[in-house]
Design a protein around this motif. Structure first.
Motif, mmCIF file in Angstrom:
data_model
loop_
_atom_site.group_PDB
_atom_site.id
_atom_site.type_symbol
_atom_site.label_atom_id
_atom_site.label_comp_id
_atom_site.label_asym_id
_atom_site.label_seq_id
_atom_site.Cartn_x
_atom_site.Cartn_y
_atom_site.Cartn_z
ATOM 1 N N UNK A 146 7.539 -15.885 -6.818
ATOM 2 C CA UNK A 146 7.258 -14.899 -5.557
ATOM 3 C C UNK A 146 6.183 -15.573 -4.760
ATOM 4 N N UNK A 147 6.107 -15.700 -3.629
ATOM 5 C CA UNK A 147 5.127 -16.268 -2.698
ATOM 6 C C UNK A 147 4.007 -15.065 -2.306
ATOM 7 N N UNK A 148 4.567 -13.789 -2.321
ATOM 8 C CA UNK A 148 4.288 -12.491 -1.906
ATOM 9 C C UNK A 148 2.968 -11.978 -2.591
ATOM 10 N N UNK A 149 3.311 -12.041 -3.995
ATOM 11 C CA UNK A 149 2.398 -11.244 -4.907
ATOM 12 C C UNK A 149 0.974 -11.548 -4.861
ATOM 13 N N UNK A 150 0.558 -12.956 -4.694
ATOM 14 C CA UNK A 150 -0.780 -13.480 -4.719
ATOM 15 C C UNK A 150 -1.510 -12.705 -3.588
ATOM 16 N N UNK A 151 -0.889 -12.883 -2.301
ATOM 17 C CA UNK A 151 -1.639 -12.200 -1.189
ATOM 18 C C UNK A 151 -1.773 -10.707 -1.295
ATOM 19 N N UNK A 152 -0.680 -10.132 -2.003
ATOM 20 C CA UNK A 152 -0.929 -8.800 -2.084
ATOM 21 C C UNK A 152 -2.033 -8.281 -3.180
ATOM 22 N N UNK A 153 -2.305 -9.189 -4.205
ATOM 23 C CA UNK A 153 -3.448 -8.994 -4.827
ATOM 24 C C UNK A 153 -5.092 -9.110 -4.177
ATOM 25 N N UNK A 154 -4.878 -10.157 -3.591
ATOM 26 C CA UNK A 154 -6.034 -10.635 -2.733
ATOM 27 C C UNK A 154 -6.316 -9.570 -1.613
ATOM 28 N N UNK A 155 -5.245 -8.926 -1.186
ATOM 29 C CA UNK A 155 -5.482 -7.812 -0.029
ATOM 30 C C UNK A 155 -5.750 -6.539 -0.686
ATOM 31 N N UNK A 156 -6.180 -6.360 -2.031
ATOM 32 C CA UNK A 156 -6.416 -5.013 -2.721
ATOM 33 C C UNK A 156 -5.264 -4.061 -3.114
ATOM 34 N N UNK A 157 -3.973 -4.838 -3.055
ATOM 35 C CA UNK A 157 -2.958 -4.116 -3.264
ATOM 36 C C UNK A 157 -2.181 -4.343 -4.433
ATOM 37 N N UNK A 158 -2.848 -4.372 -5.631
ATOM 38 C CA UNK A 158 -2.129 -4.932 -6.701
ATOM 39 C C UNK A 158 -1.189 -3.684 -7.278
ATOM 40 N N UNK A 159 -1.838 -2.447 -7.062
ATOM 41 C CA UNK A 159 -1.099 -1.005 -7.607
ATOM 42 C C UNK A 159 -0.526 -0.398 -6.202
ATOM 43 N N UNK A 160 0.280 -0.929 -5.651
ATOM 44 C CA UNK A 160 0.784 -0.349 -4.157
ATOM 45 C C UNK A 160 2.242 -0.602 -4.089
ATOM 46 N N UNK A 161 2.609 0.568 -3.327
ATOM 47 C CA UNK A 161 4.213 0.565 -3.336
ATOM 48 C C UNK A 161 4.876 -0.765 -2.859
ATOM 49 N N UNK A 162 4.176 -1.297 -1.902
ATOM 50 C CA UNK A 162 4.798 -2.736 -1.347
ATOM 51 C C UNK A 162 4.960 -3.642 -2.508
ATOM 52 N N UNK A 163 3.673 -3.669 -3.333
ATOM 53 C CA UNK A 163 3.859 -4.439 -4.418
ATOM 54 C C UNK A 163 4.730 -4.231 -5.403
ATOM 55 N N UNK A 164 4.934 -3.178 -5.826
ATOM 56 C CA UNK A 164 6.425 -2.653 -6.443
ATOM 57 C C UNK A 164 7.478 -3.135 -6.029
ATOM 58 N N UNK A 165 7.692 -2.894 -4.982
ATOM 59 C CA UNK A 165 9.012 -3.212 -4.245
ATOM 60 C C UNK A 165 9.197 -4.773 -4.324
ATOM 61 N N UNK A 166 8.281 -5.643 -4.148
ATOM 62 C CA UNK A 166 8.542 -6.889 -4.539
ATOM 63 C C UNK A 166 8.746 -7.348 -5.824
ATOM 64 N N UNK A 167 8.265 -6.764 -6.951
ATOM 65 C CA UNK A 167 8.438 -6.933 -8.284
ATOM 66 C C UNK A 167 9.750 -6.327 -8.614
ATOM 67 N N UNK A 168 10.108 -5.408 -8.053
ATOM 68 C CA UNK A 168 11.538 -4.807 -8.430
ATOM 69 C C UNK A 168 12.607 -5.990 -7.901
ATOM 70 N N UNK A 169 12.192 -6.436 -6.707
ATOM 71 C CA UNK A 169 13.430 -7.381 -6.404
ATOM 72 C C UNK A 169 13.422 -8.569 -7.126
ATOM 73 N N UNK A 170 12.032 -9.119 -7.605
ATOM 74 C CA UNK A 170 12.040 -10.585 -8.226
ATOM 75 C C UNK A 170 12.495 -10.249 -9.877
ATOM 76 N N UNK A 171 12.268 -9.315 -10.397
ATOM 77 C CA UNK A 171 12.329 -8.867 -11.737
ATOM 78 C C UNK A 171 13.384 -8.098 -12.179
#
Length: 278
Positions: A146-171
């Motif tokens: 994923x290219x999206x997860x690092x920017x999400x953590x950098x933005x303070x969104x490690x535990x966030x609905x947007x992050x969970x959606x990305x994880x769901x898609x890739x994993x």
């Protein structure tokens, strides 16, 4: 007696704070310098030569600040830069290796997953450890990127609905294929543990290389005569190449998580962060 020089710790961004926490546990007396290249994060999709150049500049900056050794607490930078750095600098350079070996040893299904950035997947380190440990054991290694997860953590969104959606898609494909171990192939990814549990429960055991690299670092510093005694607490200085004010709230939240298992990280005071040009 002259105290040993500080240990430098470098990552493209805030993910290396997960490694810093392990280093502080393993090296309680060591002074530490943490540098996040927030002006250029993320590294994962950058060209190989650019990753090497940025990493060299960061290590040079830490050396100029007095570091006597450096931990490259970034999987992508480690995948491309370790040999180059060791030729360039006359000091110990310690990198990260994805935690494939313990995943292979622990799997019951015979399938393990690796979640990584594009840069880590392109590098040779991951391929080398798969060839050394997974292939002889007959363990299948599935890669997720994923290219999206690092920017999400950098933005303070490690535990966030947007992050969970990305994880769901890739994993989800890895879960459906029976993977029971998930190697977190980026230092940002341990901070995704809450999101991973929310989406996948106990489907995966999560493995990262932070504790192992901290133990290895202690051995390296000891052998080189650079290990500080554990009798007094070491200090930590934090540097970023971007805007310190912008980085401070995310640093505070993630540092609190490493110290307090994620309990109320928003109440932690923001650390003092200095700007460092590389």
């Amino acid at each position: 007696m002259t105290p040993p020089p500080p240990l430098g710790v470098f990552d493209s961004g805030v993910g290396g704070l997960s490694v810093l926490a392990e280093l502080r546990r393993a090296l309680p007396g060591q002074d530490l310098l943490y540098l996040a290249d927030t002006a250029h994060v993320p590294y994962g999709a950058r060209p190989d030569d650019e990753i090497r150049a940025l990493t060299e500049r960061a290590v040079a900056a830490l050396h100029a600040q007095g570091a006597g050794a450096v931990v490259v607490a970034c999987n992508t930078a480690s995948a491309f830069s370790l040999t180059h750095l060791r030729e360039r600098f006359d000091m110990p350079i310690i990198g990260l290796v994805p935690a494939v070996k313990p995943a292979v040893q622990a799997t019951r299904s015979g399938v393990v997953g690796v979640l990584a950035t594009p840069g880590t997947l392109r590098g040779t380190l991951l391929a080398d450890v798969i060839r050394e440990w997974a292939e002889p054991a007959g363990v299948q290694v599935l890669r997720a990127v994923s290219t999206e997860l690092v920017p999400l953590v950098e933005a303070g969104k490690a535990d966030h609905v947007e992050t969970r959606a990305v994880l769901r898609e890739v994993l989800t494909p890895l879960a459906q294929a029976g993977a029971d171990q998930l190697v977190l192939g980026c230092t940002h990814y341990p901070f995704l543990a809450a999101s991973l549990r929310a989406e996948f429960g106990d489907t995966f055991a999560l493995l990262d290389s932070g504790a192992a690299v901290a133990r290895h670092t202690r051995r390296v510093l000891d052998a080189a005569g650079l290990l500080a005694p554990d009798t007094t607490a070491g200090t930590v200085r934090y540097f970023v190449t971007g805007d310190p004010a912008r980085a401070a709230p995310v640093f505070a939240a993630l540092l609190a998580e490493t110290m307090h298992n994620g309990e109320e990280p928003h109440r932690a005071p923001a650390p003092r962060i200095e700007r460092l040009h590389t």
